[in-house]
Design an enzyme around this catalytic site. Structure first.
Site, short mmCIF file in Angstrom:
data_model
loop_
_atom_site.label_atom_id
_atom_site.label_comp_id
_atom_site.label_asym_id
_atom_site.label_seq_id
_atom_site.Cartn_x
_atom_site.Cartn_y
_atom_site.Cartn_z
N HIS A 26 -20.45 86.16 25.77
CA HIS A 26 -20.50 87.30 24.86
C HIS A 26 -20.85 86.80 23.47
O HIS A 26 -20.56 85.65 23.11
CB HIS A 26 -19.15 88.01 24.82
N GLU A 57 -19.61 87.24 20.55
CA GLU A 57 -18.49 86.74 19.73
C GLU A 57 -18.07 85.35 20.17
O GLU A 57 -17.74 84.50 19.33
CB GLU A 57 -17.30 87.71 19.82
N CYS A 88 -14.69 93.17 23.09
CA CYS A 88 -13.92 93.48 24.30
C CYS A 88 -12.56 92.79 24.21
O CYS A 88 -12.30 92.00 23.31
CB CYS A 88 -14.70 93.04 25.55
N CYS A 98 -12.85 88.93 24.09
CA CYS A 98 -13.31 88.40 22.81
C CYS A 98 -12.26 88.60 21.72
O CYS A 98 -11.99 87.70 20.92
CB CYS A 98 -14.63 89.04 22.41
#
Length: 169
Positions: A54, A56, A84, A87
């Protein structure tokens, strides 16, 4: 703070992800008025598809590789989509307390997590956290609509997030 300036940097990362047929999430970590790390979603649609890369997390890895000594509680992360749960909790455990995002994740957003209902480790963080949503939301929404309407992209097609996104004005 220059929230729009830094969110535009995150949007550039998201645009690069979209150009590579990846889920259009970009992230920038900022110290004071200086971007210190960047990342964009990777491996959302390839033979190596996973839920680890992801934006992040990629940005956090960039920070740890190049600026491991930086004071993290003063950092701000800018993300084109609400982080999410994975993260959000990973960033919290790594000391980041300031979150700015563009577009809400109607399916998997983690910033609404009630930390007081968790263990003492997380409960102690609650008063330190600052969350600012909807910075350049429309610009981010445009990228997600482009992603979900492209026949080349199948990541999360037909999901609650895709339906929610495509129903937005």
């Amino acid at each position: 703070m220059h929230h729009e300036t830094f969110m535009r940097l995150a949007l550039q990362q998201a645009q690069q992800a979209l150009a590579s047929n990846e889920f259009p999430v970009g992230a920038v970590i900022v110290a004071g008025n200086e971007p210190v790390a960047m990342g964009r979603r990777a491996n959302s649609q390839s033979e190596t598809a996973n839920e680890l890369d992801h934006a992040e997390i990629v940005a956090l890895r960039d920070l740890l590789a190049h600026r491991p000594d930086i004071e993290r509680q003063s950092l701000t992360i800018y993300s084109t989509m609400e982080p999410c749960l994975m993260c959000y909790s990973t960033l919290l455990l790594n000391g980041i307390r300031n979150f700015v995002y563009a577009y809400e994740d109607a399916m998997g957003g983690g910033t609404g997590l009630q930390l007081m209902g968790l263990t003492p480790l997380y409960q102690a963080m609650e008063s330190e956290i600052c969350i600012l949503p909807n910075i350049l939301r429309q610009e981010s929404l445009t990228l997600f609509k482009a992603f979900f309407t492209s026949p080349e992209n199948n990541y999360w097609q037909g999901s609650l997030l895709a339906e929610y996104t495509l129903a937005q004005p």
